[in-house]
Each structure stands twice: as C-alpha cells, then as structure tokens.
Design an enzyme around this catalytic site. Structure first.
Site, PDB file in Angstrom:
ATOM      1  N   HIS A  17       0.839  -1.203   0.000  1.00 32.23           N
ATOM      2  CA  HIS A  17       0.000   0.000   0.000  1.00 32.23           C
ATOM      3  C   HIS A  17       0.875   1.253   0.000  1.00 32.23           C
ATOM      4  O   HIS A  17       0.618   2.202  -0.746  1.00 32.23           O
ATOM      5  CB  HIS A  17      -0.885   0.060   1.257  1.00 32.23           C
ATOM      6  CG  HIS A  17      -1.946  -0.973   1.344  1.00 32.23           C
ATOM      7  ND1 HIS A  17      -2.113  -1.756   2.467  1.00 32.23           N
ATOM      8  CD2 HIS A  17      -2.917  -1.353   0.477  1.00 32.23           C
ATOM      9  CE1 HIS A  17      -3.141  -2.559   2.283  1.00 32.23           C
ATOM     10  NE2 HIS A  17      -3.637  -2.344   1.079  1.00 32.23           N
ATOM     11  N   LYS A  41     -18.010  -6.049   6.905  1.00 37.57           N
ATOM     12  CA  LYS A  41     -16.746  -6.674   7.293  1.00 37.57           C
ATOM     13  C   LYS A  41     -16.370  -6.275   8.717  1.00 37.57           C
ATOM     14  O   LYS A  41     -16.508  -5.120   9.097  1.00 37.57           O
ATOM     15  CB  LYS A  41     -15.611  -6.229   6.370  1.00 37.57           C
ATOM     16  CG  LYS A  41     -15.592  -6.875   5.018  1.00 37.57           C
ATOM     17  CD  LYS A  41     -14.342  -6.453   4.270  1.00 37.57           C
ATOM     18  CE  LYS A  41     -14.226  -7.121   2.933  1.00 37.57           C
ATOM     19  NZ  LYS A  41     -13.010  -6.675   2.233  1.00 37.57           N
ATOM     20  N   ARG A  90      -1.875  -5.826  -8.771  1.00 37.02           N
ATOM     21  CA  ARG A  90      -0.905  -6.877  -8.496  1.00 37.02           C
ATOM     22  C   ARG A  90      -0.866  -7.920  -9.597  1.00 37.02           C
ATOM     23  O   ARG A  90       0.175  -8.466  -9.903  1.00 37.02           O
ATOM     24  CB  ARG A  90      -1.244  -7.563  -7.171  1.00 37.02           C
ATOM     25  CG  ARG A  90      -1.117  -6.665  -5.967  1.00 37.02           C
ATOM     26  CD  ARG A  90      -1.660  -7.338  -4.753  1.00 37.02           C
ATOM     27  NE  ARG A  90      -3.112  -7.475  -4.927  1.00 37.02           N
ATOM     28  CZ  ARG A  90      -3.955  -7.778  -3.957  1.00 37.02           C
ATOM     29  NH1 ARG A  90      -3.524  -8.026  -2.757  1.00 37.02           N
ATOM     30  NH2 ARG A  90      -5.247  -7.850  -4.192  1.00 37.02           N
ATOM     31  N   SER A 127      -3.429  -7.379   2.750  1.00 34.80           N
ATOM     32  CA  SER A 127      -3.647  -7.311   4.196  1.00 34.80           C
ATOM     33  C   SER A 127      -4.189  -8.636   4.727  1.00 34.80           C
ATOM     34  O   SER A 127      -3.795  -9.088   5.801  1.00 34.80           O
ATOM     35  CB  SER A 127      -4.634  -6.191   4.529  1.00 34.80           C
ATOM     36  OG  SER A 127      -4.100  -4.947   4.218  1.00 34.80           O
TER      37      SER A 127
END
Length: 159
Positions: A17, A41, A90, A127
């Site tokens: 990040h 979440k 990514r 994460s």
C-alpha cells in the site's frame, strides 16, 4: 492543485500500500487516503486505529491526508473535488475487477482511475494474507512498517 485518492480498507496498511501511496504522492500535490468503511466486514483494527497507523506511516510524505469514508468512492471524490483514483494492480485478476469499477466510476461521475503496476516485491501482498500468516506465527515483519507490525503482533496476542 492536482489531487488524487488512494482508497482501501488498509486492515492493516502494508508496504505494498505504501509503495502505491508514495508513488502517487510524487505525482499529485495532495493524495487523500480514504479508509473505506464496510459495515459487512469486521476488521482486525478499528477505522480510527487504521487511520492513525496510516498517518504515522505516511507522515514523511508531507502531502498525504488520511480520513475515513462510508458510501460510494465517487461521492468522496465529488465532495473533495478529487478528479482521480489511484489503484495498484498486483495481477491480471485485480485488473478484471478494477476495470469494471473504473468504468462504473467514470460513468457515475467522470472520475478517472489510474492503474499503477505494483512493485514486483509486493505483487503477492495483501492485508488478508498478512493477517493470516501472522495469525499462524509466520514472520511478516518485512511486509509492514515497524509500528504496524508491532500493532499487529499486539492485537493478535490479545485475541
């Protein structure tokens, strides 16, 4: 003034990040880091804790503002006159999802999305993966800023 936003849940913020935020901070006058609140979440860290961890991690950049937001990212952008979203990619799987989001955001508000290829050092990093590895005792110190690693270690020890 050139402004952009780097959105995410940042639970916790990783070196991946920070790579994207740091690169954006060299391209824009102000980079807003939007800690998006997802009520569905349950995070490991509270939103307030994440904001503080990010502020400490980005303090040296000098042009990063960190705050939380609940709702549509394009509304966050409209409220702050931010014309661009910066997202790290990514892998191809990220692109498929992020392209749809970018097209939706453009259609809703005209906000542009800029994709930044992730530094190969962090191409696997998330994460969620960091939390999973750390939960099982794996060493993730090299994947996080030191103060974030300390906070993660403490949080997991107190669970």
């Amino acid at each position: 003034m050139r402004r952009a936003v780097c959105p995410g849940s940042f639970d916790p913020i990783t070196n991946g990040h920070l790579d994207i935020i740091g690169r954006a901070s060299r391209l824009y006058d102000v980079v807003h880091v939007a800690v998006m609140i997802n009520q569905s979440k349950q995070g490991l860290f509270t939103v307030e804790e994440r904001i503080e961890l990010i502020r400490e991690a980005t303090a040296d950049y000098g042009n990063v503002e960190v705050e939380s937001f609940h709702g549509l990212l394009v509304d966050f952008c409209k409220q702050r006159d931010i014309p661009a979203i910066v997202k790290g990619l990514r892998a191809v799987s990220d692109f498929d999802y992020e392209l749809q989001m970018a097209q939706m955001n453009m259609g809703l508000s005209g906000v542009e999305t800029l994709f930044v290829p992730t530094n190969p050092t962090y191409s696997f990093l998330s994460s969620s993966l960091v939390k999973e590895v750390a939960t099982w005792g794996g060493d993730v110190a090299h994947l996080l800023p030191p103060h974030v690693h300390a906070a993660l270690t403490e949080r997991l020890a107190n669970r």
